[in-house]
Design an enzyme around this catalytic site. Structure first.
Site, PDB file in Angstrom:
ATOM      1  N   ASP A   1       0.837  -1.201   0.000  1.00  0.00           N
ATOM      2  CA  ASP A   1       0.000   0.000   0.000  1.00  0.00           C
ATOM      3  C   ASP A   1       0.871   1.251   0.000  1.00  0.00           C
ATOM      4  O   ASP A   1       2.042   1.218   0.412  1.00  0.00           O
ATOM      5  CB  ASP A   1      -0.961   0.006   1.189  1.00  0.00           C
ATOM      6  CG  ASP A   1      -0.256  -0.038   2.536  1.00  0.00           C
ATOM      7  OD1 ASP A   1       0.781  -0.728   2.647  1.00  0.00           O
ATOM      8  OD2 ASP A   1      -0.735   0.605   3.486  1.00  0.00           O
TER       9      ASP A   1
ATOM     10  N   ASP B   1       8.858   4.086  -1.186  1.00  0.00           N
ATOM     11  CA  ASP B   1       8.170   3.598   0.016  1.00  0.00           C
ATOM     12  C   ASP B   1       6.911   2.823  -0.377  1.00  0.00           C
ATOM     13  O   ASP B   1       5.824   3.378  -0.350  1.00  0.00           O
ATOM     14  CB  ASP B   1       7.817   4.804   0.893  1.00  0.00           C
ATOM     15  CG  ASP B   1       7.284   4.422   2.255  1.00  0.00           C
ATOM     16  OD1 ASP B   1       7.409   3.252   2.645  1.00  0.00           O
ATOM     17  OD2 ASP B   1       6.729   5.305   2.938  1.00  0.00           O
TER      18      ASP B   1
ATOM     19  N   GLU C   1       0.102  -0.937   5.940  1.00  0.00           N
ATOM     20  CA  GLU C   1       1.215  -0.341   6.682  1.00  0.00           C
ATOM     21  C   GLU C   1       1.062   1.164   6.768  1.00  0.00           C
ATOM     22  O   GLU C   1       1.360   1.772   7.796  1.00  0.00           O
ATOM     23  CB  GLU C   1       2.546  -0.691   6.016  1.00  0.00           C
ATOM     24  CG  GLU C   1       3.769  -0.463   6.906  1.00  0.00           C
ATOM     25  CD  GLU C   1       4.312   0.958   6.855  1.00  0.00           C
ATOM     26  OE1 GLU C   1       5.121   1.314   7.736  1.00  0.00           O
ATOM     27  OE2 GLU C   1       3.949   1.727   5.947  1.00  0.00           O
TER      28      GLU C   1
ATOM     29  N   HIS D   1       6.602   9.996   0.660  1.00  0.00           N
ATOM     30  CA  HIS D   1       5.343  10.678   0.972  1.00  0.00           C
ATOM     31  C   HIS D   1       5.261  12.063   0.327  1.00  0.00           C
ATOM     32  O   HIS D   1       4.305  12.797   0.578  1.00  0.00           O
ATOM     33  CB  HIS D   1       5.129  10.801   2.484  1.00  0.00           C
ATOM     34  CG  HIS D   1       4.885   9.482   3.167  1.00  0.00           C
ATOM     35  ND1 HIS D   1       4.194   9.376   4.356  1.00  0.00           N
ATOM     36  CD2 HIS D   1       5.238   8.210   2.847  1.00  0.00           C
ATOM     37  CE1 HIS D   1       4.136   8.114   4.732  1.00  0.00           C
ATOM     38  NE2 HIS D   1       4.774   7.384   3.824  1.00  0.00           N
TER      39      HIS D   1
END
Length: 379
Positions: free
Chosen positions: A68, A99, A133, A348
């Site tokens: 995810d 990530d 996660e 992110h």
């Protein structure tokens, strides 16, 4: 295009915003099954979890990751569509590139390399992936770990592919993580007119001495490579907006990031004791994100350090910085846990990316760590 880059692109192209998996785990299973891996789905609620194993017995060596990703934010702010993997100036861009779909792709290629070189490898090779996660982390590895505990599934060594590196691949090796404990507090008072404080109870005034003590508290002096435990208030609200009304309640939110000197239960008791000492009438709602864990010097740390030195030509900084990871659920099973992955500067963020040279180096790095674990375990 190398195998790891091609697979990373395939994974990035699947918009698996948490808790969605968008077919990523099926893609991984389709690559692992022909190698002799048994691929089991351990799904809970809306969350998909893949447990792929090859071989049997000890040592059980696990590569841990997630499929995810966080939401991309405004797509128009990206230089290219976040779910259309794009290479620019030696960097593969797309949501999840660093990530951590790059590492997930590297897991698969590492397993292909290991099985080709070691068809009769010792013990059990495993890959554990979740789609929970980046979300609340309730039905992902947390639930899988509970299932493993109930079924007696052992894990000896766990390598998490989170983007741990800072300036270059391998410059940081995570050997633990702090625990995270959050609390939402409502302090109860009695609303009234500011001109008649004797007829009211101001929750701001009631809380102030306790909050001052909590903020001034030196919780500990650190632990091994952990910094001291920290306490931070992140939100505080009270009042009606009028300057002549004493509020009837106050709400605040706070978080502890703590090292192994503490457990969450001990911090809860200490926090609530301080409120009680100052006579604060409060209701607390606690959220335990995970306990701290630390990988002592042993087979896995030595193997990871040596592999980084051999493959990357540097000695890593072995630390416990950063937030939390799913390794916090695996460590209590008795596993040695480290985290190793590509650079984290863009995670992110808009235009997230992973350097191609780091991505292409990852499979051999993971494979060498595991080969050194086998040798160290047998010694």
């Amino acid at each position: 295009m190398s195998d790891v880059v091609a697979l990373a692109k395939d994974l990035i192209a699947r918009p698996s915003v948490t808790p969605e998996d968008a077919g990523c785990q099926a893609l991984v299973a389709a690559r692992l099954a022909p190698l002799g891996f048994r691929c089991d789905s351990l799904d809970f609620g809306e969350v998909k979890n893949l447990w792929a194993t090859r071989g049997q017995g000890s040592p059980v060596v696990v590569l841990l990751g997630h499929t995810d990703v966080v939401p991309p934010g405004p797509r128009e702010a990206w230089a290219s569509d976040p779910f259309v993997p794009t290479v620019r100036e030696g960097v593969l861009h797309g949501r999840g590139a660093a990530d951590m779909k790059g590492s997930v792709a590297a897991f698969v290629v590492a397993m292909e390399q290991l099985v080709a070189a070691n068809p009769d490898h010792p013990g059990t090779l495993a890959v554990l992936l979740t789609s929970d996660e980046e979300g609340p982390s309730i039905d992902g590895v947390r639930k899988v770990a509970e299932h493993f505990r109930a079924t007696g599934q052992r894990i000896d060594y766990c390598i998490t592919g989170e983007p741990s590196s800072s300036e270059r691949l391998g410059d940081v090796l995570r050997v633990g993580r702090r625990g995270s404990l959050s609390v939402a507090v409502e302090v109860r008072g009695v609303q009234g007119h500011v001109a008649y404080p004797e007829k009211a109870l101001n929750p701001i005034h009631a809380l102030a001495p306790a909050l001052a003590e909590l903020c001034a508290q030196r919780w500990d002096e650190g632990f091994a490579s952990f910094p001291p435990t920290s306490f931070q208030v992140s939100n505080i609200t009270a009042g009606t907006g009028a300057d002549n009304v004493i509020p009837g309640a106050l709400q605040f939110v706070a978080n502890f990031r703590f090292n192994p000197n503490w457990t969450s239960d001990a911090l809860v008791a200490e926090f609530e004791a301080i409120l009680a000492k100052h006579g604060v009438d409060a209701a607390c709602r606690w959220r335990r994100s995970g306990e701290p864990f630390h990988c002592d010097e042993g087979v896995l740390r030595r193997a990871a350090r040596a592999a980084i030195q051999a493959r990357c030509g540097i000695t890593p900084d072995e630390n416990t910085k950063g937030g939390t990871s799913d390794a916090r659920f695996i460590a209590p099973l008795g596993a040695e846990c480290v985290e190793l992955g590509p650079g984290n500067a863009s995670i992110h963020k808009i235009d997230e990316g992973v350097r191609l040279d780091e991505l292409e180096a990852l499979p051999a790095l993971f494979a060498e760590v595991i080969e050194r674990v086998w040798a160290g375990h047998a010694a």
